[in-house]
Design a protein around this motif. Structure first.
Motif, PDB file in Angstrom:
ATOM      1  N   PHE A  85     -23.897   7.463  34.678  1.00 12.68           N
ATOM      2  CA  PHE A  85     -22.577   7.767  33.208  1.00 12.68           C
ATOM      3  C   PHE A  85     -21.422   6.846  33.112  1.00 12.68           C
ATOM      4  N   THR A  86     -20.787   7.699  32.396  1.00 13.68           N
ATOM      5  CA  THR A  86     -19.938   6.005  31.758  1.00 13.68           C
ATOM      6  C   THR A  86     -18.216   6.937  32.607  1.00 13.68           C
ATOM      7  N   GLY A  87     -17.128   5.593  32.761  1.00 14.45           N
ATOM      8  CA  GLY A  87     -16.527   6.355  33.507  1.00 14.45           C
ATOM      9  C   GLY A  87     -15.016   5.939  32.941  1.00 14.45           C
ATOM     10  N   TYR A  88     -14.037   6.026  33.063  1.00 15.16           N
ATOM     11  CA  TYR A  88     -13.042   4.972  32.734  1.00 15.16           C
ATOM     12  C   TYR A  88     -11.982   5.175  33.998  1.00 15.16           C
ATOM     13  N   PHE A  89     -11.024   3.842  33.876  1.00 20.25           N
ATOM     14  CA  PHE A  89     -10.049   4.190  35.066  1.00 20.25           C
ATOM     15  C   PHE A  89      -8.358   4.086  33.634  1.00 20.25           C
ATOM     16  N   LEU A  90      -7.543   4.203  34.106  1.00 16.13           N
ATOM     17  CA  LEU A  90      -6.198   4.220  33.572  1.00 16.13           C
ATOM     18  C   LEU A  90      -5.252   3.558  34.713  1.00 16.13           C
ATOM     19  N   GLY A  91      -4.648   2.408  34.030  1.00 11.48           N
ATOM     20  CA  GLY A  91      -3.931   2.167  34.988  1.00 11.48           C
ATOM     21  C   GLY A  91      -2.832   0.569  34.445  1.00 11.48           C
ATOM     22  N   ALA A  92      -2.577  -0.679  35.325  1.00 10.94           N
ATOM     23  CA  ALA A  92      -1.888  -0.648  34.948  1.00 10.94           C
ATOM     24  C   ALA A  92      -1.833  -2.775  35.378  1.00 10.94           C
ATOM     25  N   TYR A  93      -1.836  -3.594  34.297  1.00 16.56           N
ATOM     26  CA  TYR A  93      -2.554  -5.154  34.026  1.00 16.56           C
ATOM     27  C   TYR A  93      -1.735  -5.782  33.809  1.00 16.56           C
ATOM     28  N   GLN A  94      -1.113  -5.952  35.547  1.00  9.96           N
ATOM     29  CA  GLN A  94      -0.519  -7.388  35.797  1.00  9.96           C
ATOM     30  C   GLN A  94      -0.479  -8.753  36.368  1.00  9.96           C
ATOM     31  N   ASP A  95      -0.354  -9.765  35.856  1.00  3.94           N
ATOM     32  CA  ASP A  95      -0.718 -11.167  36.397  1.00  3.94           C
ATOM     33  C   ASP A  95      -1.769 -11.279  37.250  1.00  3.94           C
ATOM     34  N   HIS A  96      -3.194 -10.890  35.465  1.00  2.00           N
ATOM     35  CA  HIS A  96      -4.428 -10.823  35.543  1.00  2.00           C
ATOM     36  C   HIS A  96      -5.304 -10.121  36.505  1.00  2.00           C
ATOM     37  N   ARG A  97      -4.190  -8.858  37.171  1.00  2.00           N
ATOM     38  CA  ARG A  97      -5.043  -8.242  38.519  1.00  2.00           C
ATOM     39  C   ARG A  97      -4.947  -6.451  37.627  1.00  2.00           C
ATOM     40  N   PHE A  98      -6.286  -5.550  38.163  1.00  7.38           N
ATOM     41  CA  PHE A  98      -5.464  -4.712  37.601  1.00  7.38           C
ATOM     42  C   PHE A  98      -5.231  -3.213  38.646  1.00  7.38           C
ATOM     43  N   ILE A  99      -4.523  -2.427  38.466  1.00  7.39           N
ATOM     44  CA  ILE A  99      -4.413  -1.485  39.588  1.00  7.39           C
ATOM     45  C   ILE A  99      -4.177  -0.176  39.420  1.00  7.39           C
ATOM     46  N   PRO A 100      -5.671   0.104  39.199  1.00  7.96           N
ATOM     47  CA  PRO A 100      -5.854   1.312  38.609  1.00  7.96           C
ATOM     48  C   PRO A 100      -5.239   3.035  39.193  1.00  7.96           C
ATOM     49  N   LYS A 101      -4.475   3.598  37.855  1.00  3.92           N
ATOM     50  CA  LYS A 101      -4.705   5.113  39.018  1.00  3.92           C
ATOM     51  C   LYS A 101      -5.433   5.961  38.302  1.00  3.92           C
TER      52      LYS A 101
END
Ligand code: DQQ
Length: 477
Positions: A224-240
């Motif tokens: 299956f294919t999924g997605y995260f939405l989140g914030a990209y800060q300082d080359h790190r991703f914080i998924p919500k």
């Protein structure tokens, strides 16, 4: 070759196997689709890159194979998935060379407007997977320009942890510095993570004010294919949050997006088969590409997925149905029939008399022995494609595909359905998509019907179109 189930308005190669879309790019006005291709038979095998071009992303013309494994080279066992970028005015493919069961980042350049690709002699450009991690799998690429550098993600599976994407930085696409996993904290506020398997074909981009990370989760089967939405800060991703991108397991996989010259981000995905390998081999072809899709966020921040506006160009003869009530358990046959159709149906918002289940039946035979049901259950808040009676052939999947769809107060069910011989793409209320395959056996399984059970359903309007073929050269298929 089996032409009965062969799609006519979804892209596929002239023959044999296709899987992931690769190297999507609009270059000097022309769209280029490269794709994972086994040119020898209709099952997965030694991967080449097939190639096709299009003036509009809808009509396609086949081109010669663009990449083939080089004996003794880092891709001697296959040229696996990759993406296109443009460096100093030259299109460059970043792909996974497969050799001895390992995949390594390789480059190929084009100096003739993508007529041909030349492999970089220094391949692989990332010779080893990241040190210090027990990786079970590692491959696939997403590459973008940020500030004055190139960044790249590669998909991976960290043993006993989960899927992961590793971030790299480069000044020249050739020398890459590893920056660690993009997501350092995989915990999500609203629940669990996708299964602890490789996240293939990562795709990462800005959507509105958030970042979206798409991963294809290879659970063996189904995928299956999924997605995260989140914030990209300082080359790190914080998924919500994490959600399925498409409820059709194995029906929509390894998607890739690109930005066209008009600045639109467009995604294509591999529409896999749902029949036995033997059936694929007998038919002479396997795999299709989805229609192009676009994303947006609604007022509540939910992901919306719609077919790319250009798809409408394929519409032929039109059928319209005025407002009408669908009574429970009646056989509501429409004048429309066919194996290559688009159907749009708007249902009235539910009230106390509204059916528990309602929707459309497609690929219906006159005697009801074959039918595929697109069903909304308003009590379970689910949208499904029920394939139980889709085919009299036992070698094909009859599993129901579906997932949650919560309608807002006062919102009616809105279906946009694409039917193409064996492909079904259902877009429900812009925010639930089901892509899957069915293989009716009967030539007269062509009907379209409305249905309701446990109450009435009111259709506000229904439009349907016969859909035209996509081949620029009319002799091609
Ligand atoms: N397909 C490719 C891989 C990728 C997989 C090989 C996803 O690069 O991980 O054909 O379908």
């Amino acid at each position: 070759m089996d032409l009965f189930h062969r799609p006519v308005y979804h892209f596929l190669p002239p023959a044999n196997w296709m899987n992931d879309p690769n190297g999507l790019i609009q270059w000097k006005g022309i769209y280029h689709l490269f794709y994972q291709h086994n040119p020898y038979e209709a099952q997965w095998g030694p991967m080449h890159w097939g190639h096709a071009v299009s003036p509009d992303l809808i009509h396609w013309q086949h081109k010669p194979i663009a990449l083939a494994p080089t004996p003794g080279g880092p891709d001697q066992d296959g040229c696996w998935s990759g993406v296109a970028v443009v460096k100093d005015g030259v299109p460059v493919m970043v792909y996974s060379g497969n050799r001895d069961g390992k995949q390594r980042a390789c480059l190929a350049f084009s100096r003739d407007d993508l007529e041909t690709l030349q492999k970089y002699p220094g391949n692989p450009v990332i010779p080893d997977s990241p040190a210090g991690y027990d990786l079970l799998e590692y491959r696939d690429h997403c590459v973008w320009r940020e500030g004055d550098a190139w960044y790249q993600l590669m998909g991976a599976w960290i043993k006993d942890v989960s899927g992961a994407v590793f971030l790299y930085r480069s000044d020249d696409l050739v020398h890459w510095k590893e920056l660690g996993p993009l997501m350092v904290d995989n915990s999500l506020p609203d629940g669990g993570l996708p299964a602890a398997e490789i996240w293939e074909c990562p795709d990462f981009f800005l959507l509105g004010e958030q970042h979206m990370l798409v991963v294809s989760v290879n659970t063996g089967a189904p995928y299956f294919t999924g997605y995260f939405l989140g914030a990209y800060q300082d080359h790190r991703f914080i998924p919500k949050l994490f959600r399925k991108l498409d409820y059709g397991d194995s029906g929509f996989y390894a998607p890739q997006s690109f930005v066209n010259e008009a600045g639109e981000r467009i995604q294509l995905g591999w529409v896999g088969e749902a029949r036995s390998v033997q059936a694929q081999l007998e038919s002479g072809w396997a795999g299709a590409q989805s229609l192009p899709r676009v994303f947006s966020l609604d007022a509540q921040g939910r992901l919306e997925i719609q077919p790319y506006r250009g798809v409408d160009i394929l519409r032929g003869e039109k059928y319209c149905l005025p407002e009408m009530t669908v009574l429970p358990d009646t056989r509501q046959v429409l004048d429309i029939e066919g194996h290559a159709l688009e159907v749009q149906a708007e249902f009235a918002p539910a009230d106390s008399r509204t059916a528990v289940e309602y929707g459309l039946k497609i690929y219906c035979s006159p005697d009801d022995s074959e039918e595929t049901t697109i069903c909304f259950n308003r009590e379970l808040h689910r949208i499904e494609v029920v394939r139980q009676h889709s085919s009299l052939d036992e070698r094909v999947s009859h599993q129901t595909q579906g997932g949650p769809l919560e309608l807002d107060e006062g919102e009616g069910l809105s279906l946009r359905v694409y039917i193409d011989h064996s492909v079904i793409e259902v877009f429900a209320n812009r925010r639930a998509v089901i892509t899957c395959r069915v293989y009716p056996t009967r030539a007269d399984s062509r009907g379209v019907r409305l249905f309701a059970s446990g109450g009435n359903a009111i259709i506000k309007g229904l439009n349907a179109w016969e859909m035209n073929k996509i081949w620029v050269d009319c002799n091609a298929s």
